[in-house]
Design a protein around this motif. Structure first.
Motif, mmCIF file in Angstrom:
data_model
loop_
_atom_site.group_PDB
_atom_site.id
_atom_site.type_symbol
_atom_site.label_atom_id
_atom_site.label_comp_id
_atom_site.label_asym_id
_atom_site.label_seq_id
_atom_site.Cartn_x
_atom_site.Cartn_y
_atom_site.Cartn_z
ATOM 1 N N GLY A 46 0.869 -1.200 0.134
ATOM 2 C CA GLY A 46 0.099 -0.080 -0.103
ATOM 3 C C GLY A 46 0.928 1.274 -0.073
ATOM 4 N N THR A 47 2.149 1.128 -0.228
ATOM 5 C CA THR A 47 2.823 2.312 -0.223
ATOM 6 C C THR A 47 3.773 2.256 -1.449
ATOM 7 O OG1 THR A 47 2.995 2.428 2.040
ATOM 8 C CG2 THR A 47 4.830 3.745 0.982
ATOM 9 N N LEU A 48 4.122 3.304 -2.098
ATOM 10 C CA LEU A 48 4.936 3.341 -3.498
ATOM 11 C C LEU A 48 6.307 4.103 -2.659
ATOM 12 C CD1 LEU A 48 5.544 2.877 -6.199
ATOM 13 C CD2 LEU A 48 4.671 5.226 -6.493
ATOM 14 N N MET A 49 7.482 3.478 -2.958
ATOM 15 C CA MET A 49 8.860 3.869 -2.593
ATOM 16 C C MET A 49 9.279 4.446 -3.835
ATOM 17 S SD MET A 49 12.135 2.668 -0.601
ATOM 18 C CE MET A 49 12.128 1.020 -1.219
ATOM 19 N N GLY A 82 2.149 13.072 -4.121
ATOM 20 C CA GLY A 82 3.095 12.663 -3.028
ATOM 21 C C GLY A 82 3.271 13.667 -2.063
ATOM 22 N N CYS A 93 11.423 8.836 -1.363
ATOM 23 C CA CYS A 93 10.122 9.139 -0.533
ATOM 24 C C CYS A 93 9.270 7.871 -0.478
ATOM 25 C CB CYS A 93 9.565 10.356 -1.088
ATOM 26 S SG CYS A 93 8.828 10.304 -2.756
ATOM 27 N N MET A 94 8.347 7.791 0.510
ATOM 28 C CA MET A 94 7.417 6.832 0.561
ATOM 29 C C MET A 94 6.141 7.588 0.398
ATOM 30 S SD MET A 94 9.209 4.184 1.257
ATOM 31 C CE MET A 94 8.258 2.828 2.184
ATOM 32 N N VAL A 95 5.189 7.040 -0.587
ATOM 33 C CA VAL A 95 3.801 7.734 -0.642
ATOM 34 C C VAL A 95 2.825 6.631 -0.618
ATOM 35 C CG1 VAL A 95 2.607 8.944 -2.359
ATOM 36 C CG2 VAL A 95 4.939 9.018 -2.638
ATOM 37 N N PRO A 96 2.062 6.881 0.545
ATOM 38 C CA PRO A 96 0.945 5.987 0.685
ATOM 39 C C PRO A 96 -0.056 5.915 -0.242
ATOM 40 C CG PRO A 96 1.109 7.646 2.626
ATOM 41 C CD PRO A 96 2.260 7.864 1.543
ATOM 42 N N ILE A 97 -0.387 4.661 -0.743
ATOM 43 C CA ILE A 97 -1.454 4.585 -1.846
ATOM 44 C C ILE A 97 -2.795 4.003 -1.175
ATOM 45 C CG2 ILE A 97 -1.988 3.836 -3.872
ATOM 46 C CD1 ILE A 97 0.461 5.614 -3.998
ATOM 47 N N PRO A 98 -3.621 4.953 -0.448
ATOM 48 C CA PRO A 98 -4.657 4.252 0.181
ATOM 49 C C PRO A 98 -5.675 3.611 -0.815
ATOM 50 C CG PRO A 98 -4.865 6.487 0.198
ATOM 51 C CD PRO A 98 -3.555 5.996 -0.426
#
Length: 131
Positions: A46-49, A82, A93-98
């Motif tokens: 659920g997170t894009l690095m 982001g 960076c870590m972007v949460p993808i709900p």
């Protein structure tokens, strides 16, 4: 609007009524700042690095440039911005993808802005990532 004009001229493919979008041709920014080099994407629960290589070029890439990430999920017809405040010198960076589901294909764009947001890099279309 120049952005819409560019998309209509370059990213829309096909003939009515069978249009499609060439996501790689969409541009979010243009400018003289250098863009992040050697982008890598990794989907983690659920997170894009997003990772990039740190590179400073006099007058066109600075350690305090902000890196912006825009993600499009065509399955949900949703854009995700982001996190703000990520510097070029962070190199990731870590972007949460709900709400992302297994098998979703995401289209990712990355660009830089100067600390005063007066200068921009060209946006870069990152490789497609599948969750």
């Amino acid at each position: 609007n120049l952005g819409i004009q560019h998309i209509l001229k370059n990213a829309i493919r096909g003939d009515y009524p069978n249009y499609s979008i060439d996501y790689a041709k969409i541009v979010f920014s243009r400018g003289l700042l250098s863009f992040p080099f050697k982008l890598e994407l990794l989907a983690i629960a659920g997170t894009l690095m997003v990772c990039w290589e740190q590179e400073y070029i006099p007058f066109s890439a600075f350690c305090d440039d902000e890196v912006r990430v825009i993600i499009y999920d065509p399955n949900r017809d949703a854009y995700i911005n982001g996190l703000a405040g990520t510097s070029r010198s962070d190199c990731m960076c870590m972007v949460p993808i709900p709400g992302v589901e297994s098998g979703n294909v995401l289209h990712v764009y990355v660009f830089c802005t100067s600390r005063d947001e007066r200068k921009f890099s060209d946006s870069v279309y990152a490789p497609v990532i599948t969750f």
